[in-house]
Design a protein around this motif. Sequence first.
Motif, PDB file in Angstrom:
ATOM      1  N   VAL A 637       0.877  -1.137   0.000  1.00  0.00           N
ATOM      2  CA  VAL A 637       0.000   0.000   0.000  1.00  0.00           C
ATOM      3  C   VAL A 637       0.921   1.194   0.000  1.00  0.00           C
ATOM      4  CG1 VAL A 637      -1.700   1.273   1.267  1.00  0.00           C
ATOM      5  CG2 VAL A 637      -1.803  -1.211   1.200  1.00  0.00           C
ATOM      6  N   VAL A 638       0.597   2.145  -0.716  1.00  0.00           N
ATOM      7  CA  VAL A 638       1.381   3.358  -0.728  1.00  0.00           C
ATOM      8  C   VAL A 638       0.493   4.527  -0.301  1.00  0.00           C
ATOM      9  CG1 VAL A 638       2.796   4.892  -2.124  1.00  0.00           C
ATOM     10  CG2 VAL A 638       2.806   2.437  -2.584  1.00  0.00           C
ATOM     11  N   LEU A 639       1.008   5.413   0.493  1.00  0.00           N
ATOM     12  CA  LEU A 639       0.245   6.551   0.995  1.00  0.00           C
ATOM     13  C   LEU A 639       0.817   7.842   0.431  1.00  0.00           C
ATOM     14  CD1 LEU A 639      -2.057   7.258   3.002  1.00  0.00           C
ATOM     15  CD2 LEU A 639      -0.283   7.597   4.723  1.00  0.00           C
ATOM     16  N   TYR A 640      -0.026   8.722  -0.066  1.00  0.00           N
ATOM     17  CA  TYR A 640       0.429  10.006  -0.604  1.00  0.00           C
ATOM     18  C   TYR A 640      -0.226  11.151   0.153  1.00  0.00           C
ATOM     19  CZ  TYR A 640       2.858   8.092  -4.657  1.00  0.00           C
ATOM     20  OH  TYR A 640       3.745   7.450  -5.473  1.00  0.00           O
ATOM     21  N   GLU A 641       0.482  12.275   0.187  1.00  0.00           N
ATOM     22  CA  GLU A 641      -0.073  13.495   0.730  1.00  0.00           C
ATOM     23  C   GLU A 641      -0.510  14.379  -0.433  1.00  0.00           C
ATOM     24  OE1 GLU A 641       1.203  16.709   4.204  1.00  0.00           O
ATOM     25  OE2 GLU A 641       2.716  15.477   3.226  1.00  0.00           O
ATOM     26  N   TRP A 642      -1.640  15.078  -0.278  1.00  0.00           N
ATOM     27  CA  TRP A 642      -2.152  15.890  -1.366  1.00  0.00           C
ATOM     28  C   TRP A 642      -1.114  16.900  -1.864  1.00  0.00           C
ATOM     29  CZ3 TRP A 642      -6.016  14.920  -4.384  1.00  0.00           C
ATOM     30  CH2 TRP A 642      -7.131  14.208  -3.932  1.00  0.00           C
ATOM     31  N   SER A 643      -0.309  17.428  -0.969  1.00  0.00           N
ATOM     32  CA  SER A 643       0.586  18.514  -1.368  1.00  0.00           C
ATOM     33  C   SER A 643       1.960  18.038  -1.822  1.00  0.00           C
ATOM     34  CB  SER A 643       0.760  19.486  -0.195  1.00  0.00           C
ATOM     35  OG  SER A 643       1.328  18.809   0.920  1.00  0.00           O
ATOM     36  N   SER A 644       2.196  16.739  -1.842  1.00  0.00           N
ATOM     37  CA  SER A 644       3.534  16.238  -2.142  1.00  0.00           C
ATOM     38  C   SER A 644       3.483  15.136  -3.180  1.00  0.00           C
ATOM     39  CB  SER A 644       4.199  15.706  -0.866  1.00  0.00           C
ATOM     40  OG  SER A 644       5.433  15.108  -1.174  1.00  0.00           O
ATOM     41  N   LEU A 645       4.499  15.114  -4.039  1.00  0.00           N
ATOM     42  CA  LEU A 645       4.614  14.044  -5.018  1.00  0.00           C
ATOM     43  C   LEU A 645       5.558  12.948  -4.549  1.00  0.00           C
ATOM     44  CD1 LEU A 645       4.670  16.242  -8.231  1.00  0.00           C
ATOM     45  CD2 LEU A 645       2.946  14.539  -7.643  1.00  0.00           C
ATOM     46  N   ASP A 646       6.016  13.060  -3.313  1.00  0.00           N
ATOM     47  CA  ASP A 646       6.846  12.007  -2.725  1.00  0.00           C
ATOM     48  C   ASP A 646       5.997  11.189  -1.762  1.00  0.00           C
ATOM     49  OD1 ASP A 646       9.249  12.872  -3.988  1.00  0.00           O
ATOM     50  OD2 ASP A 646       9.316  14.529  -2.536  1.00  0.00           O
ATOM     51  N   PRO A 647       6.023   9.861  -1.869  1.00  0.00           N
ATOM     52  CA  PRO A 647       5.228   9.041  -0.955  1.00  0.00           C
ATOM     53  C   PRO A 647       5.563   9.330   0.500  1.00  0.00           C
ATOM     54  CG  PRO A 647       6.149   7.720  -2.731  1.00  0.00           C
ATOM     55  CD  PRO A 647       6.806   9.062  -2.825  1.00  0.00           C
ATOM     56  N   VAL A 648       4.537   9.438   1.321  1.00  0.00           N
ATOM     57  CA  VAL A 648       4.758   9.622   2.756  1.00  0.00           C
ATOM     58  C   VAL A 648       5.355   8.355   3.344  1.00  0.00           C
ATOM     59  CG1 VAL A 648       3.638  10.137   4.957  1.00  0.00           C
ATOM     60  CG2 VAL A 648       2.849  11.255   2.863  1.00  0.00           C
ATOM     61  N   CYS A 649       4.838   7.226   2.969  1.00  0.00           N
ATOM     62  CA  CYS A 649       5.391   5.955   3.401  1.00  0.00           C
ATOM     63  C   CYS A 649       4.840   4.853   2.524  1.00  0.00           C
ATOM     64  CB  CYS A 649       5.070   5.660   4.869  1.00  0.00           C
ATOM     65  SG  CYS A 649       3.330   5.317   5.173  1.00  0.00           S
ATOM     66  N   THR A 650       5.443   3.690   2.628  1.00  0.00           N
ATOM     67  CA  THR A 650       5.004   2.518   1.893  1.00  0.00           C
ATOM     68  C   THR A 650       4.766   1.383   2.865  1.00  0.00           C
ATOM     69  OG1 THR A 650       6.273   3.161  -0.060  1.00  0.00           O
ATOM     70  CG2 THR A 650       5.580   0.862   0.080  1.00  0.00           C
TER      71      THR A 650
END
Length: 799
Positions: A637-650
């Motif tokens: 599962v990958v988690l993204y933040e709306w304001s960032s194009l870098d994954p918050v965590c995997t």
Amino acid sequence: SLSSVSPLSVCLPVCLSDLYFRFNDVAYRWIALDNWTYTTTFSASTELRYFQLVFEGVDTVASISLNGVVVGKTDNMFRRYDFSVGQLLREGQNVVKVSLLSPVVYASERSRDHSSYRVPPDCPPPVQKGECHVNFIRKVSRFNSWELTSSFQLIVFIPCSSSSCLPDSSLSQWVVKVEVLVDAVEETKVEFNLSLMELSTEQSFTVLFPSGQSKNTFSLHVNTVSIHPIPFIPLCINPKVYFRTVELVQEPIAGSPGLSFYFRVNKKPIFLKGSNWIPAHALQDLVSPAENLLQSSVDANMNALRVWGGGVYEQDLFYSLCDEMGIMIWQDFMFACAMYPTDPDFIETVREEVGQQVRRLKSHPSVIVWSGNNENEAALATDWFGIPVAQQPRYHRDYVTLYVDNIRAVVQKEDGSRPFLVSSPTNGAESQQEGWVAHDPYDVHYGDTHYYSYSHACWDWTALPRTRFASEYGFQSWPSFSTLQKVSVSEDWSYGSNFSSHRQHHQTGNQQMLQQAGLHYRLPDSADPLKRYKDTLYITQVMQAQCVKVQTEFYRRSQSEVIEGKGHTMGALYWQLNDIWQGPSWSSIEFGGKWKMLHYFAKDFFSPVLPVGFEDQGSLVVYAVSDLSHDLHLRTVVLYEWSSLDPVCTVASGLVLVEGGSAEVIHKQPITALLAGCGGGSCTRLTCLLTFHLEDVNSQQGPINHLFLGSPKNAQRMLRPNITAEVQQDETGRYTVALKSSAVAAFVWLDVGDVPGRFSTNGFLMTTRNRTVTFNPWGPTSTQQLTRALTVTSLRDVY
């Protein structure tokens, strides 16, 4: 040998502008209120003695004359009519005259003549802008004002044959049944060979055919070595023959009341993935759009279409293409949303119609089930038409007379190779037990269901019916501006215009779309009226795509489980695939073939391997759905933040065995724990969203999916992505669009106006800085033309 003139299409003999332009459907209604006479001439030689005048699809009530002599009459556009005319032909010029009665007036007169009791509905709801008493005429039931077309042939001699394949119970041997239908002018002895060359099987027959029409059936037994686990197996090229068996399985399910409802093809259970087909044009003879629409179905990973009973029996090409493409067809007979008379003449023409259509179509292996009607069991059982209780037995008897005693009887006589259902939706075997009209035809423990709810939040999967088979469901959207622009003018380009209201044939449909969209998205509010209009068209497509995605994924993940007696879902056919004109509808493909956002979504949610994620009582649950015949070991599962194009965590789960043709849970975790454990707890439901995919030990399997943890309209840190696009053409001639984004962007939509073609993907969630999408044009274009036409819109761009 055969000798014939070319089919002559009969066109409306008046000068008209585009029948679809603005309000022309009303402006040209006078055409259907008048009688019309069509005349044409042809040359013939009287040296040939035997002739038949053959009419296909006469629409609808007509008197046919040749050289001033009436040779026959027609009253059913779904039938073929053959008239013997040999003695009437002249050397040289001959005159054929077709005198058509107004279908509107005829239907009204037939209704008035049926004075003993009412056959509802008298008229459709005003918003549908249709004609009254359509159930008294054998014509496309949703007819507009100007469907007056026909074609005929002059044929010297007509042989016709079809074949079908039936297995024995063990499937160790195929029985190829060949029917030869002959219309002989005199007693004739015929010798012929039946052979399947690639299987070295051949048998000779000698048959004495009597004069007149006759039918002979021959059987050829073929031993087989193995049965491949695919729906259709081609054996030869000309003529094309396919082997397949199809069974409709209705049997008890362990731990559940009711019965299963699924199709087994060549002994393999098949989850039907697809949509519902309606006529692609009001004037059927003017276009042949089947190939592009059917290819679009295949390209969206569909394996089935339901030919809806409110339209027409499609052309031969349609079914031949489905045979070749592997598209299974649920074929309704043309009865929909109405009660019908059972007068002897009506029953007689229906029996002939059904017999002709079954004989025409039964050799197509793509057809896997016949269905007697669309929604008429439900209409009767739930009293759509307000029939008094004391009169209901009469209508029940009429229903059984028409669909069981006649249509079903004809189908079973003509074709024993595939199942027959009396209606859709239906409880199937349970409906039969209840006298063919179930108390609740929508009972999710049996048969198939149709389900629509426009006011309920479509993301709430808990309100959806966990049915055995979903044969209709959907939401409306508007087509693109470029499609509407072809039939409108600038004063029409607002959501509240008279044009927008006129094009909507579903009660309060325009308001329902905005209400549903407003639950999760900000509605467009640009000060520029044209931009606001275009943005509103876009937001209806976003809403439709996401709503149908949620529902389809629910059905796909329900195939392997039974919860509280419900589930074991084995089909998802959303309403509807295509459009008959440029207007708002439930379709995923616009009139003209342009894909809506929903169709791009369908390509993913019908993928052979699919991750499905949803929230259940505060937990993230991810299913792996597989339509493959072999097992997989998958993880996510990958988690993204709306304001960032870098994954918050995997977060990666362990490998889980997913059997072929199943849906298995591969990950479950409380969302609060997931958020707390990622990015030092910086993520909340309003600042982050989830993306996830499936992997085996080697690579990704299936598409990337997403889950919003809250309504995007409430999202925090959703930045304007400022997407730039560059159109390029590579050395192979392929067009690509290179995208760059400064932030996560939802529902990224690429549009090239009226340039025909489609993108490799569209309406997607962009979680990378760079992404390349290909464009496949359907005609000549250029980099310059595409660059000028291209627009890019994301959710954040509409407010």
